[in-house]
Design a protein around this motif. Sequence first.
Motif, PDB file in Angstrom:
ATOM      1  N   ARG C   7       0.917  -1.151  -0.196  1.00  0.00           N
ATOM      2  CA  ARG C   7      -0.102   0.189  -0.055  1.00  0.00           C
ATOM      3  C   ARG C   7       0.986   1.232   0.029  1.00  0.00           C
ATOM      4  N   ILE C   8       1.898   1.137   0.757  1.00  0.00           N
ATOM      5  CA  ILE C   8       2.834   2.357   0.756  1.00  0.00           C
ATOM      6  C   ILE C   8       3.529   2.475  -0.521  1.00  0.00           C
ATOM      7  N   GLN C   9       3.734   1.596  -1.137  1.00  0.00           N
ATOM      8  CA  GLN C   9       4.625   1.669  -2.445  1.00  0.00           C
ATOM      9  C   GLN C   9       3.519   2.158  -3.359  1.00  0.00           C
ATOM     10  N   ALA C  10       2.239   1.927  -3.375  1.00  0.00           N
ATOM     11  CA  ALA C  10       1.418   2.582  -4.284  1.00  0.00           C
ATOM     12  C   ALA C  10       1.009   4.097  -4.106  1.00  0.00           C
ATOM     13  N   LEU C  11       1.250   4.462  -2.738  1.00  0.00           N
ATOM     14  CA  LEU C  11       1.149   5.667  -2.429  1.00  0.00           C
ATOM     15  C   LEU C  11       2.526   6.521  -3.005  1.00  0.00           C
ATOM     16  N   LEU C  12       3.619   5.866  -2.789  1.00  0.00           N
ATOM     17  CA  LEU C  12       4.849   6.419  -3.263  1.00  0.00           C
ATOM     18  C   LEU C  12       4.640   6.663  -4.772  1.00  0.00           C
ATOM     19  N   ILE C  13       4.071   5.867  -5.591  1.00  0.00           N
ATOM     20  CA  ILE C  13       4.171   6.023  -6.977  1.00  0.00           C
ATOM     21  C   ILE C  13       3.206   7.140  -7.291  1.00  0.00           C
ATOM     22  N   LYS C  14       1.978   7.002  -6.526  1.00  0.00           N
ATOM     23  CA  LYS C  14       1.087   8.348  -6.823  1.00  0.00           C
ATOM     24  C   LYS C  14       1.623   9.495  -6.570  1.00  0.00           C
ATOM     25  N   GLU C  15       2.494   9.692  -5.375  1.00  0.00           N
ATOM     26  CA  GLU C  15       2.969  10.828  -4.994  1.00  0.00           C
ATOM     27  C   GLU C  15       4.049  11.266  -6.098  1.00  0.00           C
ATOM     28  N   PHE C  16       4.738  10.470  -6.644  1.00  0.00           N
ATOM     29  CA  PHE C  16       5.754  10.854  -7.300  1.00  0.00           C
ATOM     30  C   PHE C  16       5.244  11.293  -8.756  1.00  0.00           C
ATOM     31  N   LEU C  17       3.852  10.666  -9.179  1.00  0.00           N
ATOM     32  CA  LEU C  17       3.134  10.950 -10.476  1.00  0.00           C
ATOM     33  C   LEU C  17       2.776  12.401 -10.246  1.00  0.00           C
ATOM     34  N   SER C  18       2.209  12.461  -9.173  1.00  0.00           N
ATOM     35  CA  SER C  18       1.569  13.774  -9.119  1.00  0.00           C
ATOM     36  C   SER C  18       2.473  15.195  -8.894  1.00  0.00           C
ATOM     37  N   LEU C  19       3.594  14.861  -8.457  1.00  0.00           N
ATOM     38  CA  LEU C  19       4.598  15.637  -8.294  1.00  0.00           C
ATOM     39  C   LEU C  19       5.288  15.921  -9.666  1.00  0.00           C
ATOM     40  N   LEU C  20       5.602  14.868 -10.245  1.00  0.00           N
ATOM     41  CA  LEU C  20       6.612  14.949 -11.649  1.00  0.00           C
ATOM     42  C   LEU C  20       5.592  15.002 -12.857  1.00  0.00           C
ATOM     43  N   LYS C  21       4.607  14.557 -13.004  1.00  0.00           N
ATOM     44  CA  LYS C  21       4.039  14.413 -14.104  1.00  0.00           C
ATOM     45  C   LYS C  21       3.959  15.731 -14.997  1.00  0.00           C
ATOM     46  N   ASP C  22       3.227  16.517 -14.236  1.00  0.00           N
ATOM     47  CA  ASP C  22       3.056  17.919 -14.722  1.00  0.00           C
ATOM     48  C   ASP C  22       4.418  18.635 -14.973  1.00  0.00           C
ATOM     49  N   LYS C  23       4.404  19.117 -16.320  1.00  0.00           N
ATOM     50  CA  LYS C  23       5.509  19.776 -16.893  1.00  0.00           C
ATOM     51  C   LYS C  23       5.867  20.856 -16.108  1.00  0.00           C
ATOM     52  N   LYS C  24       5.078  21.726 -15.715  1.00  0.00           N
ATOM     53  CA  LYS C  24       5.261  22.973 -14.907  1.00  0.00           C
ATOM     54  C   LYS C  24       6.010  22.544 -13.589  1.00  0.00           C
ATOM     55  N   LEU C 218      -5.680   2.222   4.021  1.00  0.00           N
ATOM     56  CA  LEU C 218      -4.469   2.783   4.603  1.00  0.00           C
ATOM     57  C   LEU C 218      -4.658   3.509   5.981  1.00  0.00           C
ATOM     58  N   THR C 219      -3.505   3.222   6.962  1.00  0.00           N
ATOM     59  CA  THR C 219      -3.648   3.914   7.919  1.00  0.00           C
ATOM     60  C   THR C 219      -3.237   5.070   8.092  1.00  0.00           C
ATOM     61  N   PRO C 220      -3.463   6.008   9.061  1.00  0.00           N
ATOM     62  CA  PRO C 220      -2.737   7.455   9.236  1.00  0.00           C
ATOM     63  C   PRO C 220      -1.093   7.228   9.083  1.00  0.00           C
ATOM     64  N   ALA C 221      -0.741   6.107   9.829  1.00  0.00           N
ATOM     65  CA  ALA C 221       0.801   5.961   9.629  1.00  0.00           C
ATOM     66  C   ALA C 221       1.291   5.614   8.268  1.00  0.00           C
ATOM     67  N   GLU C 222       0.560   4.834   7.494  1.00  0.00           N
ATOM     68  CA  GLU C 222       1.003   4.629   6.220  1.00  0.00           C
ATOM     69  C   GLU C 222       0.951   5.703   5.321  1.00  0.00           C
ATOM     70  N   ILE C 223      -0.291   6.640   5.697  1.00  0.00           N
ATOM     71  CA  ILE C 223      -0.431   7.724   4.714  1.00  0.00           C
ATOM     72  C   ILE C 223       0.849   8.699   5.073  1.00  0.00           C
ATOM     73  N   LEU C 224       1.116   8.992   6.105  1.00  0.00           N
ATOM     74  CA  LEU C 224       2.258   9.513   6.599  1.00  0.00           C
ATOM     75  C   LEU C 224       3.508   9.236   6.032  1.00  0.00           C
ATOM     76  N   ILE C 225       3.708   7.815   6.014  1.00  0.00           N
ATOM     77  CA  ILE C 225       5.152   7.247   5.671  1.00  0.00           C
ATOM     78  C   ILE C 225       5.008   7.717   4.251  1.00  0.00           C
ATOM     79  N   GLY C 226       3.789   7.316   3.202  1.00  0.00           N
ATOM     80  CA  GLY C 226       3.858   7.844   1.878  1.00  0.00           C
ATOM     81  C   GLY C 226       3.983   8.992   1.450  1.00  0.00           C
ATOM     82  N   LYS C 227       3.623   9.869   2.501  1.00  0.00           N
ATOM     83  CA  LYS C 227       3.693  11.447   2.322  1.00  0.00           C
ATOM     84  C   LYS C 227       5.190  11.824   2.542  1.00  0.00           C
ATOM     85  N   ALA C 228       5.858  11.331   3.640  1.00  0.00           N
ATOM     86  CA  ALA C 228       7.280  11.378   3.953  1.00  0.00           C
ATOM     87  C   ALA C 228       8.237  11.070   2.879  1.00  0.00           C
TER      88      ALA C 228
END
Lengths: 592, 373, 373
Positions: C7-24, C218-228
Motif C-alpha cells: 500500500r505504501i508503495q502505491a502511495l509512493l508511486i502516486k505521490e511521485f506521479l503527481s509531483l513529477l508528471k506535470d511539466k510545470k 491505509l492507516t494514518p501512519a501509512e499515509i504519513l510514510i507515503g507522504k514523507a
Amino acid sequence: MNAVKADVTPAPLIFTSVSKRFTAGNRVVSALQDISLSLPLGQVTALVGPDGAGKTTLLRLAAGLLLPDSGSIATFGLNTAVAGEQLHRLIGYMPQRFGLYEDLSVLENLNLYADLYGISRQDRQLRFAELMRMTNLQKFNQRLAGQLSGGMKQKLGLACTLLNRPRLLVLDEPSVGVDPLSRRELWQIIALLVQEFGTTVLLSTAYMDEAERCQQVVLLDRGQILHQDAPAGFHRLADACSYQLSSPVLGKRMLQQRLQGQPDLIDSVVQGDAVRAVARPGSRPDWTVIFDDTEQVWVTPVPPRLEDAFIMLLLARHASQPQIEAVHFLPNGSRHLVGQQPAVIEVDQVDRWFGNFQAVKKLSFDVRHGEIFGLLGANGAGKTTTFRMLCGLLPASNGRLRVAGLDLRKAAAQARARLGYMSQKFSLYGQLSVKQNLEFFSHAYGLRNKRRLERIAWAFQEFDLTDFADSNSVDLPLGYKQRLALACALMHEPEILFLDEPTSGIDPLARREFWTRINSLAAQGVTILVTTHFMEEAEYCDRLLIMREGDILAAGTPAQIRSSSQTADQAPAGTMEEAFIRLLEITGEANG
Amino acid sequence: MNAASQRLLGLIRKEFLQVLRDPSSLAIAFAMPVFLLLLFGYGVSLDARHVPIGLVVEHVSPESRSFSAGFDYSDYFQAHYFRDLREARQALLSRKINAIVHLQADFERRLNGSEPAPIQVIVNGVDANTARLTSGYVQGVWEAWLNARAEWQGLTPVRAVQLEARVWYNSGLRSRNFLVPGLIAVIMTLIGALLTALVMAREWERGTMEALISTPVSVREVLLGKLIPYYLLGMGGMLLSIGMAVFLFQVPLVGSLWVLLLAGSLFLLAALGMGLLISIAAKNQFVAGQIAIVVTFLPAFILSGFIFNIDSMPWPVQLFTHLVAARYFVAILQTVFLAGDIWEVILPNALALLLMALAFLALALWRAPRRLE
Amino acid sequence: MTSMWWRIQALLIKEFLSLLKDKKSRFVLIVPPLVQLFVLSYAATYDLNQLPIAIYNEDRGSAARDLIARFNGPPAFREVLRIERQAQIAEALDGKQVLMVLHIGQQFSRDLLSSRQPAAVQILLDGRDSNTAQIALGYARTVVSQFNSDWAHQHNQPGSPAELRVRAWFNPNLESRWFIVPGIVGLLTLVVTMTVAALSVAREREQGTFDQLLVTPLTPAEILIGKAIPGLIIGVVEASFSIFMVVVWFQVPLLGSLAALYIGIVLYVFSVIGAGLMISSLSVTQQQGLLGGFLVIVPGVILSGYATPIENMPELVQHLTLVNPLRYFLIIIRGVFLEGLGVADLVDQYWPLALIGLFCLSCAGLLFRKRMY
C-alpha cells in the motif's frame, strides 16, 4: 428594466456557424462544430445533452468569456468578439461554482457585485431588498458564503448575477448539488424574472423535468445541435411509445429487470410503484412474450416526456454504445428478502456537534444486508455529516455507530477494507491518468498480483474506460469521472458501498447506466447507502430516511413515504419529489 | 463617482476583506515583519562580541599577564584559560572556543631578544568571516599591548606607519544599522510578490475569475484591484518597519522619510508586478507558490547586497543582480537611513526600480487573459 | 506486514506521479534549485574581491608609492579612482563609487624617514555596509602591518618585540566560500522539501482526495510514510547532486566521511519533512500550507548560523535555534566537509534532528485525524 418592443429589438442571442476547438495536451478537441442558434426574446431555453457535449463551452461563448474559432455570436445585435463592457451589462452569467468569494459574507458578496456592475448606493438598497425577498437570504446576511448550504450558495450566486438586471441570463448547471426545495425556489425566481422584466434565460441542466418547464429546449451532443424545439415538439417525437407497467406479483424492481435488454424497449425506469417503459419508435412491444399471465402485469399507455425523447435521440446516435446489463463479479449472488437479513450498518442515538451547532440529533436507524438505503434531505439537513460519520471520517459526539459489525473509529483498516466510498466531488487524482488512478486504488485496497490485474482489466472493460486509459482524470467528461470514481470504489469488491450524491450533474443516460449497476450490485448482496437530490432516484431505494435539521423527518419504503405525505385535504403524492416537498412544508409550517 | 472607480473600490474592499479573513496572509503581512525585525534588531548580528577565545599561557610572568589582561578586559572576547595546548585544541574542535592564543614558556625571555617573540594564534577557519574578524580583534589587542608596553617603558612606538581609520555614516560599525534597513526590502518583497502571486492564482483555481470577467470589469481594473490593496499593505509594512527601526532599534534616519516612501513605492510596484506576472503565468497555486519562493526570498536575501557585498561577487553574478529589484532598493535604504539624501545614489537606483516596475506591470497587463483561454 | 508495504508503495508511486508528471511542477522542482545553487554559491561570500577603492596621495615619496602598490595588488582591493582634492573624497564615498579611500598625507615620507613618530595613513570607510567595512579594515591593517615589518627589516630598525603568527585551521586561506557553499546545500534542501511537504496534504484536502484516502485501508501512519518518503527521496537526491557540484565544481574539499554526511542528510530532510507535514495537516488550503511553510523557512534560515554566527545572538535567541533543523545540519555539513568529522563526532547533531522529525511527524499524524471535518 424598460419595456422592450419585440419588433425592433434584435434577438438576445444569435450563433452563426460557430465552431470552437481546444487543445488538451497533444490532442485537439473539437468542442462545438458549426452551431447555429437563435434565442427568442423573453423565453427560457434549456440546454441539455450528455456530459462532454459542449454545453459549458456554448454558455461561455454566449457570455463572451470565450471567442469562437469561426462563425460569429451576436447578443442583442452586439458581436461578442468586439463588444466589451456594453456586452457585460446586458448579460448576467453564473458559472458552475456560482463564482462566490467564500471568505466574504453574503452582504459583502452582493456589495462587491453591485460595485462591479456600477449600481449606485440608492439603487442598491432597493435591489438588495428585492433580491432578498426573492431569495430569502435576509437572515443570513452576515454569514460567510463558504458556510452556506449548496442551495443558498446557488441563490446567492444568482442574486449576484441578477443585481445587474441582465436582459440575457446565462446559467451553467444552476441546480447541481441543490435539493428539490431550493430547486423549486430557483424556478420561481426565473419565472418571476421572465414575467416582470422580460428577461431571456439560457441555462444548462441535467434535470429533464427542469427542461420540461422551459419554452425551448436545445439538445446538444458531441458539439452539435441534435434537436431544438419546444418541449411539446420533443414529446411528439416520442409519441405513443411510453407505457406504465405495474404488477402486484413481481414488484417494481423485478419488473424493471425483466424489461431490461428487451430489443423493442429503449428505456425503463422505476416510477412510484410502477415502471415506466419506452418502446423503440415504430415498434409495438409484445408484452405477452415478456411476461406470462401469472405475473399479472398491467400495461397502460402514458403520455410521453421530454426525457423519453432525450433517450431516444441519443441512443439513435450512440447506437454502438452497449446497454449495461449487469455487473458480474459476485458469482451466485442472489437477492434475498431484505427484512430477514442482519443489520450491516447500525446507528444508535448518534449526536454530532460542531461547536454550538448540533448537526445530527439523536439519530437512529439501521441498514440491512443487500439493501439500497437512501439518505435524503434538503441541503444542510445533516446528511453529509451522517455519511462522514459512517465512513469513519468524522467521530460521533455521542452514541454508537457500527459498520459491518465493527466500530470504524477503532477497528480501522480491516473495516475499511470492506467498504467502498465515492465522494460527491468524485475525488480522483487529477494529474494522474485513468490507469494510474486505478493502479493506485487497487494497491491502496491491498490487491495484489493476479487479482489486481484482473480487477483493473475488469474496471476498464466494465466501465468502458479503455479509450481514456492514458488521459489525465482531470480532463475527463463528468460522466467518465463518475465511472472512474465508482470503479475505484469497487476495486476491492466491497460489501458495503457509500455513495455521496453519486449522480449530481450527470446526464440522464449516464444516470441510468449508473443505477443499473447499483441495482445489480445490490442484487448480488452488496449493501448500499446513498444520498441523492434526484427524487426519482429515491424510488430505486429499498428504504429511505429523510432528514431535516439533523432529525428524522420520515423513514420507510418509498411507498410508505409517499403515503405519509397524505394530508386531510391532499391525496398521497404521486412522485417522490412531491412527497418530499410536501413533507418539508408540513413540518416547516408546524415548526413555525 | 464614475463606474470604473466604483468597480475598482469594490474590488479593493473585497481584497482587504479576504486578507483580514485569512490568518496566513495576515501573518505574512504583519506578524512576519515584526518577528523578523525583532530577530534582526535584537538577535542576529554580524558583529562578534564576547568571542570565546582560549588562552594557553605556559609560563605565567608579568609580561604574559599584562598581555592576557588585554583579552580579559576586552568587550570583544570572553577569555577561557587552558593548561596546555592539547586541552585548548580539544575545546576548539568541539566549538567551545573560536581561537587559541598560545604564549610559549620562553615568551618573556624572547621578548627581550633580538628576534621578535612569537605569539601563536590558531583560529577555526570553518567560518572564514568570523575567523577573519577574530584575528583582527586579536591583532587589535596585540597592538594596544605593544603601545602600552612601549609607553610604560618610555620608548616610542616602533611601528613605522600607523593606520587611522575613520568610518563614515555608521561610525560605530553597528551591523544593526546596516541589517535593519536592508531587511525592509526583504519584508516588502514577501508582502509584494509572494502574496500577490498566490491570490491571483487562487481566483483562477476557485472559479471566481470566471465570474469576475463576465462582469463589466476590465482586465486593467482587476489588476489594479490587486495592486492597490497589496500596495497599501506593503506600505503599511514599510511604515511599521521604519518606525520600529528608528524608535525601537535607534537606527538613525539621516535622510528624509518622503524619499524612503517614494523609493518604497517604486520598489513595491516592481514586486507587485512580478507577483502578478507569476500568477498569470502559473494559474495554479502550487506552481505559483514555488516560483514565488524561488524568485523572491532567496534572491532578496542573498543577491541584494542586504548581507553580502555585491562588488565582491564575480561579474556574471553582478550582472545577474541587476535583475533583482531588491538590489536597488537596499542601496537606497542604506543610503537614506545612514548617509542622507544623496542623489547620486538615489536617482539611478530609483530609475532602475521605475523601469522594472513599468516592465513588470506592462508585461502583466499584456499577458493577462481577457477571456477564459 | 507485506501488504502494508504494498500500500505504501502505491502511495509512493502516486505521490511521485503527481509531483513529477506535470511539466510545470517538474520544472519548478528541478531547475530553480540548480540555478540557485550556482548563482548563490558565487554570490554568497564575505571575501573581498576587487573591492573598489580610491587613493588620495599627497606625498611624492617612493615609500608612499610602495604602500599604494601593496593596497592595489590583487585580490582584495582595486583602485578605481585617483583623488586629487579633499572635496572629492566625500563625492566618491557618498555616491558609493568606492567603499574605502586611502589617504596618504603630505607628511608621510618625512615622518617615515625621521622615525620620530609613526607616519599616519588615513583610511576612510563607508559604514553603510558595516560588515564589508569591517572586513576591509581588517585587510588594510594586515597590509600596513606587513609594510611595517618589511620596513623595519629593510632599515635595520628594532622590530616589534613580539609578533603574531596566525594560523587558520581547516581553511588555511580563510576562503569564506568553503563555509558558505556547503551551507547553501542545506538552504536549498530546506526550501524544496519544505514546500513539497507543506503542500502535499493541503493539496489533497483542497481537492477532496484526502477523504478518499482515509476511507481506504491505509492507516494514518501509512499515509504519513507515503507522504514523507517522496519528500525524503527528492530531498536526498537534490542534496546529493548539490554536494556533487560543491565538490566537483566549487572544489570545496570533502575531508570527512560520506557516511557521516549522509546520515546527516537523511535525518535533516526527515526533520524538515516532519515540520512541513505538520504545517500541511494544519492548513485547509494550499495557500495556508505555503505561507505556513514560509513562516518556518525564513526564521529557519536566519537563525541557522548560515549568514550570521549563532554565538553572536543573545542567549534567548540562541536557545530558540535549538529547534531549528538547519542549525544542526550546517554543523554537520561544514564539519564533514572542512573539519573531516566522522559519525562519532556528530552524534550530538544527529539526535536532535531525529527528535525534531519524530515529534513533528507524530503531531502531523495526530492532526490527520483531528482535523477531519
